[in-house]
Design an enzyme around this catalytic site. Structure first.
Site, mmCIF file in Angstrom:
data_model
loop_
_atom_site.group_PDB
_atom_site.id
_atom_site.type_symbol
_atom_site.label_atom_id
_atom_site.label_comp_id
_atom_site.label_asym_id
_atom_site.label_seq_id
_atom_site.Cartn_x
_atom_site.Cartn_y
_atom_site.Cartn_z
ATOM 1 N N ASP A 22 -10.106 9.782 -6.109
ATOM 2 C CA ASP A 22 -10.100 7.853 -6.298
ATOM 3 C C ASP A 22 -9.729 7.832 -8.020
ATOM 4 O O ASP A 22 -10.569 8.798 -8.887
ATOM 5 C CB ASP A 22 -11.715 7.326 -5.749
ATOM 6 C CG ASP A 22 -11.898 5.993 -5.596
ATOM 7 O OD1 ASP A 22 -10.583 5.509 -5.711
ATOM 8 O OD2 ASP A 22 -12.890 5.277 -5.942
ATOM 9 N N ARG A 35 0.153 0.271 -11.780
ATOM 10 C CA ARG A 35 -0.755 1.503 -10.579
ATOM 11 C C ARG A 35 0.027 3.194 -10.275
ATOM 12 O O ARG A 35 -0.641 3.658 -10.233
ATOM 13 C CB ARG A 35 -0.907 1.419 -9.692
ATOM 14 C CG ARG A 35 -1.965 0.150 -10.379
ATOM 15 C CD ARG A 35 -2.090 -0.897 -8.426
ATOM 16 N NE ARG A 35 -2.934 -0.728 -7.557
ATOM 17 C CZ ARG A 35 -4.439 0.206 -7.661
ATOM 18 N NH1 ARG A 35 -5.310 0.112 -8.765
ATOM 19 N NH2 ARG A 35 -4.806 0.988 -6.825
ATOM 20 N N HIS A 39 -0.326 7.428 -9.776
ATOM 21 C CA HIS A 39 -0.174 8.229 -8.185
ATOM 22 C C HIS A 39 0.473 8.881 -9.118
ATOM 23 O O HIS A 39 0.202 10.019 -8.131
ATOM 24 C CB HIS A 39 0.296 6.737 -8.016
ATOM 25 C CG HIS A 39 -0.235 6.293 -7.014
ATOM 26 N ND1 HIS A 39 -1.527 6.382 -6.408
ATOM 27 C CD2 HIS A 39 -0.234 5.002 -7.023
ATOM 28 C CE1 HIS A 39 -2.396 5.245 -6.234
ATOM 29 N NE2 HIS A 39 -1.482 4.585 -6.779
ATOM 30 N N SER A 67 -5.220 5.780 2.983
ATOM 31 C CA SER A 67 -6.360 5.262 4.170
ATOM 32 C C SER A 67 -5.693 4.034 5.454
ATOM 33 O O SER A 67 -4.078 4.225 4.897
ATOM 34 C CB SER A 67 -7.174 4.738 4.086
ATOM 35 O OG SER A 67 -7.142 3.668 3.025
ATOM 36 N N GLU A 69 -5.992 1.684 5.648
ATOM 37 C CA GLU A 69 -6.959 0.310 4.825
ATOM 38 C C GLU A 69 -5.814 0.303 3.123
ATOM 39 O O GLU A 69 -5.539 -0.649 3.138
ATOM 40 C CB GLU A 69 -7.596 0.633 3.951
ATOM 41 C CG GLU A 69 -9.296 -0.014 4.763
ATOM 42 C CD GLU A 69 -9.173 1.003 5.983
ATOM 43 O OE1 GLU A 69 -9.761 1.086 7.041
ATOM 44 O OE2 GLU A 69 -9.158 2.714 5.348
ATOM 45 N N ASN A 70 -5.012 1.408 2.848
ATOM 46 C CA ASN A 70 -4.278 1.163 2.116
ATOM 47 C C ASN A 70 -2.668 0.632 1.796
ATOM 48 O O ASN A 70 -1.950 0.199 1.637
ATOM 49 C CB ASN A 70 -3.861 3.121 2.102
ATOM 50 C CG ASN A 70 -5.272 3.507 0.764
ATOM 51 O OD1 ASN A 70 -5.236 4.427 0.694
ATOM 52 N ND2 ASN A 70 -6.047 3.217 0.287
ATOM 53 N N TRP A 71 -2.178 0.277 3.581
ATOM 54 C CA TRP A 71 -1.700 0.196 4.155
ATOM 55 C C TRP A 71 -1.554 -2.064 3.440
ATOM 56 O O TRP A 71 -0.379 -2.505 3.310
ATOM 57 C CB TRP A 71 -1.488 -0.064 5.391
ATOM 58 C CG TRP A 71 -0.946 0.861 6.350
ATOM 59 C CD1 TRP A 71 -1.522 1.911 6.715
ATOM 60 C CD2 TRP A 71 0.469 1.733 6.491
ATOM 61 N NE1 TRP A 71 -1.028 2.780 6.781
ATOM 62 C CE2 TRP A 71 0.141 3.153 6.514
ATOM 63 C CE3 TRP A 71 1.269 1.466 5.373
ATOM 64 C CZ2 TRP A 71 1.498 3.480 6.701
ATOM 65 C CZ3 TRP A 71 3.247 2.521 5.361
ATOM 66 C CH2 TRP A 71 2.780 3.955 6.484
ATOM 67 N N ARG A 190 -15.879 12.920 -4.367
ATOM 68 C CA ARG A 190 -15.730 12.257 -4.854
ATOM 69 C C ARG A 190 -15.345 11.696 -6.611
ATOM 70 O O ARG A 190 -16.626 11.305 -6.619
ATOM 71 C CB ARG A 190 -16.557 10.860 -4.270
ATOM 72 C CG ARG A 190 -15.515 9.649 -4.261
ATOM 73 C CD ARG A 190 -15.537 8.327 -3.515
ATOM 74 N NE ARG A 190 -15.119 7.033 -3.444
ATOM 75 C CZ ARG A 190 -14.426 6.371 -2.921
ATOM 76 N NH1 ARG A 190 -14.779 5.948 -1.816
ATOM 77 N NH2 ARG A 190 -13.760 4.666 -3.578
#
Length: 247
Positions: A22, A35, A39, A67, A69-71, A190
């Site tokens: 993260d 961003r 990456h 994840s 949710e990352n979509w 994490r």
């Protein structure tokens, strides 16, 4: 003082290490960049961390890469992440084989772009004979979705009299998870200072040691990894027993 690999007790290594990587976006934002820049630099940290884990002797390493949710992230960011995934896999085959690393992927892989699916299958095939560390990328992965799918599949087998309800136990559930070929997680790290699990390996971390570090993923170095493992080795893992029983 930074910890070194020599300080690690080789007899007490976490067999399965999982990492929630993260902080890429915040790292880039802190440098006034997009961003995407974060990456791209995060990929370099993946490479160095994988090599360090292989050197240390970790048998299973699972990285939370993308994840379910990352979509929901901006379209450009998602497209960039998928492009990075494909290019990174293509480049790393030689390194994986050199380090005797077997590649694995878990998640709703069918939801990934065709190029990514193709590259994943090829890297799995090209590294399948390696017997050192197993590197697993969690891609389009969500633990709740994984558990829902497992329950559905078990229900169908119960309905068709393949499995008796009385025989459903942890082993049966394990065999229906994406991670059926992996042991439970011993240590979960994490980065970025957040203290959340974020829908990652909820079943598999039931007895994992949790380690949160206030370092953004692109800044995560080998000495941070070593420090986390040494911290793990200094903990008493009781699995419900008392200290006296363990002694």
């Amino acid at each position: 003082m930074n910890n070194t690999i020599e300080e690690i007790n080789e007899l007490n290594l976490p067999k399965h290490l999982a990492i929630i990587m993260d902080g890429n976006g915040r790292w880039a934002k802190g440098k006034g960049k997009l961003r995407v820049f974060g990456h791209e630099n995060g990929v370099k940290t993946v490479r160095s961390t994988v090599e360090s884990c292989a050197k240390i002797g970790i048998k299973y390493l699972t990285l939370y890469t993308f994840s379910t949710e990352n979509w929901n992230r901006p379209k450009l960011e998602v497209e960039t992440l998928m492009r990075l995934l494909v290019s990174s896999l293509r480049k790393e085959v030689k390194t994986l084989n050199k380090n005797n690393i077997c590649f694995n992927a878990i998640g709703n892989l069918d939801s990934l772009p065709q190029k990514a699916q193709k590259e994943i299958k090829e890297v799995i095939a090209k590294t399948s004979e390696n017997t050192g560390m197993t590197l697993t990328l969690a891609l389009s992965y969500g633990s709740r979705e994984e558990l829902v799918n497992a329950i559905k599949n078990i229900s169908v087998k119960v309905k068709n009299n393949i499995i008796s309800p009385e025989n459903i136990d942890e082993t049966i559930i394990n065999t229906h998870l994406y991670t059926h070929n992996l042991p439970d997680v011993d240590l979960l790290i994490r980065t970025s200072g957040e203290h959340r699990i974020s829908n990652f390996l909820l079943w598999q971390i039931a007895y994992a040691e949790l380690y949160f570090i206030d370092v953004l993923w692109p800044d995560f170095k080998e000495h941070h990894l070593v420090g986390a493992i040494i911290n793990y080795q200094n903990r008493e893992r009781r699995f419900g027993k008392t200290s006296e029983q363990l002694n």
